[in-house]
Design a protein around this motif. Structure first.
Motif, mmCIF file in Angstrom:
data_model
loop_
_atom_site.group_PDB
_atom_site.id
_atom_site.type_symbol
_atom_site.label_atom_id
_atom_site.label_comp_id
_atom_site.label_asym_id
_atom_site.label_seq_id
_atom_site.Cartn_x
_atom_site.Cartn_y
_atom_site.Cartn_z
ATOM 1 N N ARG A 97 -9.801 -4.433 -12.582
ATOM 2 C CA ARG A 97 -8.789 -3.945 -11.643
ATOM 3 C C ARG A 97 -8.089 -5.129 -10.979
ATOM 4 N N LEU A 98 -6.773 -5.016 -10.811
ATOM 5 C CA LEU A 98 -5.978 -6.066 -10.179
ATOM 6 C C LEU A 98 -5.626 -5.686 -8.749
ATOM 7 N N LEU A 99 -5.807 -6.627 -7.834
ATOM 8 C CA LEU A 99 -5.350 -6.493 -6.454
ATOM 9 C C LEU A 99 -4.254 -7.524 -6.220
ATOM 10 N N VAL A 100 -3.259 -7.168 -5.437
ATOM 11 C CA VAL A 100 -2.214 -8.134 -5.080
ATOM 12 C C VAL A 100 -2.657 -8.910 -3.852
ATOM 13 N N ASN A 101 -2.646 -10.231 -3.963
ATOM 14 C CA ASN A 101 -2.959 -11.085 -2.827
ATOM 15 C C ASN A 101 -1.717 -11.281 -1.966
ATOM 16 N N GLU A 102 -0.665 -11.828 -2.558
ATOM 17 C CA GLU A 102 0.592 -12.047 -1.843
ATOM 18 C C GLU A 102 1.755 -11.953 -2.820
ATOM 19 N N ASN A 106 0.822 -1.215 0.000
ATOM 20 C CA ASN A 106 0.000 0.000 0.000
ATOM 21 C C ASN A 106 0.849 1.256 0.000
ATOM 22 N N SER A 107 2.045 1.198 0.634
ATOM 23 C CA SER A 107 2.913 2.374 0.692
ATOM 24 C C SER A 107 3.464 2.748 -0.677
ATOM 25 N N ILE A 108 3.572 1.777 -1.594
ATOM 26 C CA ILE A 108 4.037 2.075 -2.956
ATOM 27 C C ILE A 108 2.863 2.136 -3.935
ATOM 28 N N ARG A 109 1.670 2.276 -3.380
ATOM 29 C CA ARG A 109 0.442 2.436 -4.163
ATOM 30 C C ARG A 109 0.126 1.224 -5.033
ATOM 31 N N VAL A 110 0.372 0.057 -4.471
ATOM 32 C CA VAL A 110 -0.075 -1.195 -5.074
ATOM 33 C C VAL A 110 -1.302 -1.651 -4.294
ATOM 34 N N PRO A 111 -2.451 -1.813 -4.939
ATOM 35 C CA PRO A 111 -3.690 -2.100 -4.204
ATOM 36 C C PRO A 111 -3.774 -3.536 -3.699
ATOM 37 N N THR A 112 -4.362 -3.694 -2.511
ATOM 38 C CA THR A 112 -4.631 -4.990 -1.901
ATOM 39 C C THR A 112 -6.050 -4.950 -1.329
ATOM 40 N N ILE A 148 2.505 -3.101 -11.775
ATOM 41 C CA ILE A 148 2.544 -3.596 -10.399
ATOM 42 C C ILE A 148 3.870 -4.296 -10.121
ATOM 43 N N ALA A 149 4.278 -5.172 -11.047
ATOM 44 C CA ALA A 149 5.535 -5.902 -10.870
ATOM 45 C C ALA A 149 6.709 -4.942 -10.750
ATOM 46 N N ARG A 150 6.760 -3.935 -11.620
ATOM 47 C CA ARG A 150 7.862 -2.976 -11.582
ATOM 48 C C ARG A 150 7.907 -2.228 -10.251
ATOM 49 N N LYS A 151 6.756 -1.784 -9.768
ATOM 50 C CA LYS A 151 6.716 -1.044 -8.505
ATOM 51 C C LYS A 151 7.268 -1.880 -7.356
#
Length: 374
Positions: free
Chosen positions: A264-269, A116-122, A239-242
């Motif tokens: 929209r993509l959310l990162v699980n783990e 979340n700190s690098i603005r990747v949504p979960t 997302i991968a790059r971030k």
């Protein structure tokens, strides 16, 4: 240490299971010698390597020997003790991925906080340290929600669903009343993953997205490349790059994704290592995820990530491995056995890659892009 490593140099791998085995096989193809550190004698990885140090992962003497024997060390699982990495570095050995990636991935709360700190949504989440905080989190996030231990746990272990408020106490007991994370349920349309890599020169390579099917919390099948839009591909690459750049990462990483309604993509783990959902690359790409990881750790250029074939990867669990003769008779199937002795229920014994179709060949992967240099 002088980089890149040259063929004939020695690499160390912490962990002697199937991922260590396939990493060792890839390293051998590139001309490296491999030493395994694992407490199990004659581990699956040891049998395809030059040797094994039989010791606990936190044994300081064994780690010093490994660090002095090898020019670089990597690992097949993320729960390597932090002190073990420090001992290896003190011995003058290069360790990749680095300690920050390990620290983030070892704690699910820290992991989602970093993302979340690098603005990747979960999904929404809350840290849990008592039954009282769990009750408050369920009241805030709602039910259903998934309770997971903050550390350890994989393939559905250390997890409990809370589908109603009267299940809170039972779920807390089910995970052993350990520090945990509560995650809001994600109403996703499908589960996917992206395998990505970052080299020592900061170059980034991203493989095509895979679509995953789970059973009982365990990955059963991956179809790759998944049928996705160009927008979804671009989103996954961003997302991968971030994540890779945010961790100053070196090596291959698996990023598990939820595709939500609307795309929209959310990162699980995230997994700071080669990943089960990337096994399809062994027979679908010129440079598979295992070779890619070794290339990154050794300081070599990253390999191409374009798919030359569409693959259906299926895990063989427990006694499913006994059907090997049927798979061997199928000319479209490539078999990958792990060398494990006991076919326990639910245990990953092997995987098979079924070639579904050939894709149009490319000379250069469009997902491999230069990174920024520090």
């Amino acid at each position: 240490m002088t980089l890149p490593l040259a063929p004939g140099d020695t690499l160390g791998i912490i962990g002697g299971g199937q991922l260590g085995r396939m990493l060792s096989q890839a390293a051998g193809r590139l001309g490296f010698n491999v030493v395994i550190l694992d407490p199990q004698e004659n581990s699956p990885a040891c049998r395809v390597s030059q040797g094994q140090i039989v010791a606990a992962y936190d044994n300081p003497t064994a780690l010093q020997v490994l660090g002095q024997t090898c020019r670089a060390v990597t690992f097949e699982f993320e729960n390597v003790p932090a002190r073990s990495v420090e001992i290896l570095i003190e011995a003058g050995c290069e360790v990749a991925p680095g300690p920050r990636a390990l620290a983030v991935a070892q704690d699910r709360v820290d992991e989602k906080t970093f993302l979340n700190s690098i603005r990747v949504p979960t999904t929404a989440f809350a840290a849990i340290d008592s039954l009282e905080t769990l009750r408050a989190a369920v009241a805030s996030l709602g039910a259903p929600a998934l309770l997971k231990t903050r550390r350890q746990g994989y393939d559905g272990k250390g997890q409990a669903w809370i589908r109603a408020t009267n299940q809170v106490t039972r779920a807390w007991a089910a995970i052993g009343e350990q520090p945990a994370i509560l995650e809001a349920a994600a109403e996703f349309t499908r589960e996917m993953s992206v395998i990505c890599a970052r080299g020592r020169d900061s170059a980034i390579a991203v493989y095509p997205i895979g679509e995953n099917v789970h059973s009982g919390g365990v990955l059963k099948t991956t179809f790759a490349p998944a049928k996705v839009s160009s927008q979804t591909k671009a989103q996954a690459t961003r997302i991968a790059r971030k994540i890779l750049e945010g961790l100053d990462y070196v090596g291959v990483m698996g990023v598990e994704l939820f595709e939500m309604p609307g795309g929209r993509l959310l990162v699980n783990e995230i997994a700071p290592r080669v990943h089960n959902s990337g096994h399809w690359t062994q027979d679908g790409c010129v440079c598979d995820q295992f070779e890619q990881h070794i290339r990154a750790v050794a300081g070599w250029p990253l390999g191409p990530t374009a798919a030359h074939s569409s693959i259906e990867m299926t895990n063989l669990l427990g006694d499913e491995v006994e059907a090997w003769a049927r798979y061997a008779a199928d000319p479209a199937v490539r078999m990958h056995f792990y060398g494990k002795r006991d076919a326990k229920p639910g245990r990953k014994m092997a995987h098979v890659n079924r070639v579904l179709a050939l894709t149009k060949p490319r000379t250069r992967s469009p997902a491999q892009v230069p990174g920024r240099r520090s």
